[in-house]
Write an enzyme that holds these catalytic residues in place. Structure first.
Site, PDB file in Angstrom:
ATOM      1  N   ARG A 101      -1.304  20.146 -30.296  1.00 31.75           N
ATOM      2  CA  ARG A 101      -2.746  19.869 -30.151  1.00 31.75           C
ATOM      3  C   ARG A 101      -3.357  20.018 -31.538  1.00 31.75           C
ATOM      4  O   ARG A 101      -3.289  21.090 -32.140  1.00 31.75           O
ATOM      5  CB  ARG A 101      -3.386  20.829 -29.152  1.00 31.75           C
ATOM      6  CG  ARG A 101      -4.899  20.746 -29.155  1.00 31.75           C
ATOM      7  CD  ARG A 101      -5.550  21.413 -27.982  1.00 31.75           C
ATOM      8  NE  ARG A 101      -5.429  20.613 -26.784  1.00 31.75           N
ATOM      9  CZ  ARG A 101      -6.293  20.643 -25.775  1.00 31.75           C
ATOM     10  NH1 ARG A 101      -7.345  21.431 -25.811  1.00 31.75           N
ATOM     11  NH2 ARG A 101      -6.116  19.884 -24.711  1.00 31.75           N
ATOM     12  N   HIS A 128      -5.371  11.412 -25.916  1.00 32.61           N
ATOM     13  CA  HIS A 128      -5.024  12.516 -25.018  1.00 32.61           C
ATOM     14  C   HIS A 128      -4.200  11.915 -23.861  1.00 32.61           C
ATOM     15  O   HIS A 128      -4.670  11.823 -22.732  1.00 32.61           O
ATOM     16  CB  HIS A 128      -6.320  13.162 -24.511  1.00 32.61           C
ATOM     17  CG  HIS A 128      -6.146  14.532 -23.934  1.00 32.61           C
ATOM     18  ND1 HIS A 128      -4.935  15.187 -23.908  1.00 32.61           N
ATOM     19  CD2 HIS A 128      -7.040  15.369 -23.334  1.00 32.61           C
ATOM     20  CE1 HIS A 128      -5.102  16.376 -23.340  1.00 32.61           C
ATOM     21  NE2 HIS A 128      -6.356  16.501 -22.978  1.00 32.61           N
ATOM     22  N   GLN A 131      -3.605  13.676 -20.402  1.00 31.36           N
ATOM     23  CA  GLN A 131      -4.812  13.654 -19.577  1.00 31.36           C
ATOM     24  C   GLN A 131      -4.922  12.311 -18.835  1.00 31.36           C
ATOM     25  O   GLN A 131      -5.129  12.277 -17.623  1.00 31.36           O
ATOM     26  CB  GLN A 131      -6.047  13.858 -20.481  1.00 31.36           C
ATOM     27  CG  GLN A 131      -7.359  13.865 -19.727  1.00 31.36           C
ATOM     28  CD  GLN A 131      -7.508  15.099 -18.847  1.00 31.36           C
ATOM     29  OE1 GLN A 131      -7.316  16.208 -19.309  1.00 31.36           O
ATOM     30  NE2 GLN A 131      -7.841  14.910 -17.580  1.00 31.36           N
ATOM     31  N   ASP A 223     -16.888  12.607 -20.219  1.00 35.10           N
ATOM     32  CA  ASP A 223     -16.342  13.701 -21.036  1.00 35.10           C
ATOM     33  C   ASP A 223     -17.491  14.228 -21.890  1.00 35.10           C
ATOM     34  O   ASP A 223     -18.561  13.598 -21.968  1.00 35.10           O
ATOM     35  CB  ASP A 223     -15.187  13.150 -21.901  1.00 35.10           C
ATOM     36  CG  ASP A 223     -14.486  14.228 -22.737  1.00 35.10           C
ATOM     37  OD1 ASP A 223     -14.695  15.429 -22.457  1.00 35.10           O
ATOM     38  OD2 ASP A 223     -13.746  13.863 -23.673  1.00 35.10           O
ATOM     39  N   CYS A 263     -12.441  15.245 -17.499  1.00 31.91           N
ATOM     40  CA  CYS A 263     -11.207  15.903 -17.951  1.00 31.91           C
ATOM     41  C   CYS A 263     -11.373  17.419 -18.021  1.00 31.91           C
ATOM     42  O   CYS A 263     -10.384  18.138 -17.980  1.00 31.91           O
ATOM     43  CB  CYS A 263     -10.792  15.356 -19.307  1.00 31.91           C
ATOM     44  SG  CYS A 263     -12.100  15.491 -20.547  1.00 31.91           S
ATOM     45  N   ARG A 291      -2.607  17.702 -13.868  1.00 36.90           N
ATOM     46  CA  ARG A 291      -2.093  17.827 -15.229  1.00 36.90           C
ATOM     47  C   ARG A 291      -0.720  18.491 -15.184  1.00 36.90           C
ATOM     48  O   ARG A 291       0.217  18.055 -15.840  1.00 36.90           O
ATOM     49  CB  ARG A 291      -3.041  18.683 -16.093  1.00 36.90           C
ATOM     50  CG  ARG A 291      -4.352  18.042 -16.490  1.00 36.90           C
ATOM     51  CD  ARG A 291      -4.175  16.913 -17.473  1.00 36.90           C
ATOM     52  NE  ARG A 291      -3.479  17.321 -18.687  1.00 36.90           N
ATOM     53  CZ  ARG A 291      -4.039  17.938 -19.729  1.00 36.90           C
ATOM     54  NH1 ARG A 291      -5.330  18.158 -19.734  1.00 36.90           N
ATOM     55  NH2 ARG A 291      -3.335  18.271 -20.795  1.00 36.90           N
TER      56      ARG A 291
END
Ligand code: CP
Ligand code: NVA
Length: 306
Positions: A101, A128, A131, A223, A263, A291
């Site tokens: 990340r 991402h 996700q 988001d 998310c 996830r």
């Protein structure tokens, strides 16, 4: 040959479908896979905070008999204490996979190039993918099919939006993005997604207002207005995005029973109201749960095919 997951572009439709089939099995029968990654170790190299990504990968590894090692921003101190190249080569001698990340997307590419083990993008400023895969899986679970369905993404043309565009286009979901001027996804992302969508007979549309995108949509997605690393722009962004909120009025324009997705983490009262995120339309915690199931499938595919 090792395989990485840097972007949704690394996967073709068949591979996405395979991941979803395996996810179904993992979700239905956790016990059956309790030794699937026995003896395997995963390094989680995180330069940004996380709840879902970290916990879902760590618990996912544990549930399959493997082990995970969390390396937060202060541990390896990537690029300062040692180069990405040296960190990647060292970790390749110890562990079986790396989740990174980070900020700049090129860091993930650099790590994948230097590592001899699979590298999974656990979020970069550009994308991402884990996700987006969990999101598509959730949509499939709820709506059964992608064809003829539409997802309206309302908000910032950011990493999550980019990955959703690539993923939606691959599975044939019609994607509608509503963003204020100056905050739309990169035109190259739109173009690439359009090319993929064309092959799958779906569409990619861009709107400058939330209402036109939301009208008749099967899914409303949003988001945060300011992503990790953009904290200094938060006030300016609050002004730019004030008309791009998922609220009761906007939900009223979507299809009856439309899914509401985020998310997470969410800023209630900014990009989404508390009322909508807590409503019966909201599937945000199913997304969060998925996830873990989807990433377990990704880990099985990547860590075992070496
Ligand atoms: N959605 C997501 O990636 O959450 P975290 O930042 O908490 O991992
Ligand atoms: N766009 C957000 C997503 C968080 C999961 C960020 O990058 O901070």
């Amino acid at each position: 040959m090792k395989k990485d997951l840097i972007s949704i572009k690394d996967l073709n439709l068949r591979e996405i479908e395979e991941i979803f089939l395996l996810t179904d099995k993992l979700k239905k029968n956790k016990a059956k896979f309790s030794k699937a990654l026995f003896g395997k170790s995963l390094a989680l190299l995180f330069q940004k905070p996380s709840n879902r990504t970290r916990v879902s990968f760590e618990v996912g590894m544990y549930q399959m008999g493997g082990n995970s090692i969390y390396l937060g921003p202060g541990e390896i101190n990537l690029g300062v204490r040692e180069s990405i190249n040296d960190a990647a080569k060292t970790l390749s001698r110890y562990v079986d996979g790396i989740v990174l990340r980070t900020f700049e997307h090129k860091n993930v590419l650099e790590m994948a190039k230097a590592a001899s083990i699979p590298v999974i993008n656990g979020l970069s400023d550009f994308s991402h993918p884990c996700q987006a895969l969990a999101d598509l899986y959730t949509i499939k679970e709820k709506l059964k099919t992608f064809k003829g369905r539409s997802l309206a993404y309302v908000g910032d043309g950011n990493n999550v939006c980019n990955s959703l565009l690539f993923a939606g286009a691959k599975v044939g979901l019609n994607m509608k993005v509503a963003a204020p001027k100056g905050y739309a996804p990169d035109p190259r992302v739109m173009e690439e997604a359009r090319e993929a969508a064309l092959l799958n007979k779906s569409g990619i549309e861009l709107f400058d207002n939330a209402q036109d995108a939301a009208r008749g949509a099967d899914v409303l997605y949003t988001d945060v207005w300011a992503s990790m690393g953009q904290e200094e722009e938060a006030e300016e962004r609050k002004k730019a995005f004030k008309d791009f909120q998922i609220n009761k009025q906007l939900l009223g324009l979507a299809k009856e029973g439309a899914l509401v997705m985020h998310c997470l983490p969410a800023h209630r009262g900014e990009e989404i109201t508390g009322e909508v995120i807590d409503s019966k339309n909201s599937v945000v915690f199913d997304q969060a749960e998925n996830r873990m199931h989807v990433q377990k499938a990704i880990l099985m595919v990547l860590l075992r095919c070496r």
